[in-house]
Design an enzyme around this catalytic site. Structure first.
Site, PDB file in Angstrom:
ATOM      1  N   ASP A  89      -1.325   6.559   6.286  1.00 19.77           N
ATOM      2  CA  ASP A  89      -2.462   5.719   5.920  1.00 19.77           C
ATOM      3  C   ASP A  89      -2.638   4.738   7.068  1.00 19.77           C
ATOM      4  O   ASP A  89      -1.819   3.849   7.275  1.00 19.77           O
ATOM      5  CB  ASP A  89      -2.164   4.999   4.602  1.00 19.77           C
ATOM      6  CG  ASP A  89      -3.224   3.976   4.218  1.00 19.77           C
ATOM      7  OD1 ASP A  89      -4.201   3.798   4.972  1.00 19.77           O
ATOM      8  OD2 ASP A  89      -3.067   3.337   3.158  1.00 19.77           O
TER       9      ASP A  89
ATOM     10  N   LYS B  69     -12.209  -1.931   7.801  1.00 19.65           N
ATOM     11  CA  LYS B  69     -11.408  -2.920   8.520  1.00 19.65           C
ATOM     12  C   LYS B  69     -11.699  -2.873  10.013  1.00 19.65           C
ATOM     13  O   LYS B  69     -11.934  -3.906  10.632  1.00 19.65           O
ATOM     14  CB  LYS B  69      -9.924  -2.687   8.242  1.00 19.65           C
ATOM     15  CG  LYS B  69      -9.600  -2.757   6.741  1.00 19.65           C
ATOM     16  CD  LYS B  69      -8.154  -2.472   6.443  1.00 19.65           C
ATOM     17  CE  LYS B  69      -7.901  -2.415   4.948  1.00 19.65           C
ATOM     18  NZ  LYS B  69      -8.161  -3.669   4.240  1.00 19.65           N
TER      19      LYS B  69
ATOM     20  N   TRP C 278       0.821  -1.216   0.000  1.00 20.29           N
ATOM     21  CA  TRP C 278       0.000   0.000   0.000  1.00 20.29           C
ATOM     22  C   TRP C 278       0.851   1.260   0.000  1.00 20.29           C
ATOM     23  O   TRP C 278       0.517   2.249  -0.652  1.00 20.29           O
ATOM     24  CB  TRP C 278      -0.979  -0.032   1.181  1.00 20.29           C
ATOM     25  CG  TRP C 278      -1.971  -1.135   1.011  1.00 20.29           C
ATOM     26  CD1 TRP C 278      -2.067  -2.297   1.723  1.00 20.29           C
ATOM     27  CD2 TRP C 278      -2.987  -1.218  -0.002  1.00 20.29           C
ATOM     28  NE1 TRP C 278      -3.072  -3.081   1.229  1.00 20.29           N
ATOM     29  CE2 TRP C 278      -3.650  -2.452   0.177  1.00 20.29           C
ATOM     30  CE3 TRP C 278      -3.390  -0.369  -1.032  1.00 20.29           C
ATOM     31  CZ2 TRP C 278      -4.709  -2.858  -0.642  1.00 20.29           C
ATOM     32  CZ3 TRP C 278      -4.438  -0.767  -1.847  1.00 20.29           C
ATOM     33  CH2 TRP C 278      -5.092  -1.984  -1.659  1.00 20.29           C
TER      34      TRP C 278
END
Length: 433
Positions: free
Chosen positions: A244, A268, A172
């Site tokens: 992030d 999540k 990511w």
């Protein structure tokens, strides 16, 4: 034929039959069914007129009994969308048809009406309480996933020629860097790719660009299971730290004041898919590049309190319920303790298996949320996943880019779920070791 007086029912009556019956005449057919739902079928000759009786029964929902026990749910170890707290799901279920005294579902509300305004304002207030977010920061409820912010952040914070630094500890972080290349001049100042993303660097060893507008990290790499336990500081006195936090958001206390921007997909740890949360220092808002689409401009969303256009209303409502649940547990310090206990028993099982199970991540940076592991005998992995599913433990297959297994043990995963997985792992090793 007579019309019923009730405005909610239409009765076409046969005077020789009770009003709670339904008549259908077909040639040479005899059909007689007792009615349990207001309909009754009876035979007749074809050459006689059709007679239909429909009786509507109106149920008083206030007397409907809700199930008192949970359905047979699986333990869902998916990386996202992921498990939600059972208490949150049950509350959402109870409020699905009519939210409080609004007379409608949250899904039907105007996002500008007083009812939804109360929902989004309370969600923001509870999130501020959980993370101790000061008034110097704006909290935005957006759409498009954290991936959209890979573009949104450089567009809002940089000019095309501005440098930015990236520490890439997994897939990511790498995606964020590649997207930023379109809108500024980013540099990867450290990458763990050569070691298959199993480590985090010493911060002192980072060679930062002194003019970098920001330093970007992915606080927890969902795929590779690498998590920052503390955070670097930008060398540029005017630079900011950006994270992030999609897969460890609200899993532990975080000092928000160390960051210029925190962003996270909700799916999540704090809600369903469809909501993206951005926490941004207010003095960073208002400098977007001219090419920035209106839907990526933080200024537009901040000025409109996340209501510039129709937001993901139901998703925000669900996030609000999760925030309430986290506060009821005692806040993020208590939540972190629970997460540490779950992770400890799972990692211990891996480490004490004499190599039957292996976690490649350096122990000092192992994620509390996403636990990747492999088997000494890779040909047994499909059998492991199949047998676990038969025991109602699902979504344990690792990401397609790395293989193996991965157990995502987010906030909502109960200790019982991890204990069941550990018992299964020990039994599987006993049978196949």
């Amino acid at each position: 034929m007579a019309m019923a007086a009730s405005p909610h029912s239409l009765l076409l009556k046969n005077p020789n039959r009770p009003s709670n019956s339904f008549f259908l005449r077909t040639p040479n057919t005899t059909l007689s069914l007792p009615s349990t739902n207001g309909f009754f079928f009876t035979p007749s000759r074809l050459n006689k007129p059709l007679s239909i009786t429909c009786a509507t029964q109106v149920q008083d929902r206030s007397t409907t009994t809700m199930p008192t026990q949970s359905r047979d749910r699986v333990f869902n170890f998916a990386a996202g969308p992921a498990i939600l707290p059972e208490s949150v799901l049950k509350k959402a279920e109870s409020e699905l048809y009519i939210w409080r005294d609004s007379g409608m579902s949250v899904m039907e509300m105007s996002h500008r009406g007083k009812d939804f305004l109360s929902i989004i304002q309370k969600a923001e207030s509870d999130l501020r309480t959980l993370l101790n977010i000061s008034s110097e920061y704006a909290v935005l409820f957006l759409q498009g996933g954290a991936t959209t912010q890979f573009a949104g952040i450089p567009l809002n914070l940089c000019k095309p020629e501005d440098p930015a630094d990236f520490v890439v500890t997994g897939s990511w972080g790498d995606k964020a860097f590649k997207e930023a290349q379109k809108y500024c001049k980013p540099s990867v100042i450290w990458s763990g790719k050569s070691e298959k993303y199993t480590k985090i660097p010493s911060f002192d060893a980072l060679e930062q660009n002194p003019g970098a507008k920001y330093l970007h990290i992915c606080a927890n790499e969902t795929i590779h299971g690498v998590e920052f336990k503390n955070y670097p500081t930008p060398n540029n006195k005017d630079g900011i730290l950006i994270a992030d936090m999609s897969s460890n958001f609200c899993s532990k206390p975080v000092d928000v004041s160390k960051f210029g921007v925190i962003y996270a997909g909700a799916q999540k740890n704090v809600g369903p898919s469809g909501v993206t949360i951005v926490i941004i220092r207010k003095d960073l808002i208002g400098n977007a590049q001219g090419i920035t689409p209106v839907m990526l401009d933080f200024k537009i969303h901040a000025e409109n309190n996340s209501l510039y256009n129709t937001p993901p209303c139901y998703g925000i409502y669900m996030c609000g319920l999760v925030f309430e649940d986290l506060l009821e547990q005692g806040g993020l310090q208590e939540v972190e303790k629970k997460n540490m206990k779950k992770a400890e028993i799972l990692y211990n099982t891996i480490d004490e298996s004499n190599g039957f199970y292996r976690c490649p991540v350096d122990k000092s940076v192992r994620s509390l949320m996403n636990v990747p592991f492999t088997l000494e005998k890779p040909d047994l992995e499909s059998e492991f996943i199949k047998k676990a599913a038969e025991e109602k433990m699902v979504q344990l297959k690792g990401h397609r880019s790395v293989g193996g297994m991965r157990a995502s043990i987010y906030n909502a995963m109960p200790l019982a779920g991890v204990e069941k997985l550990v018992a299964f792992m020990k039994d599987f090793q006993a049978r196949h070791g």
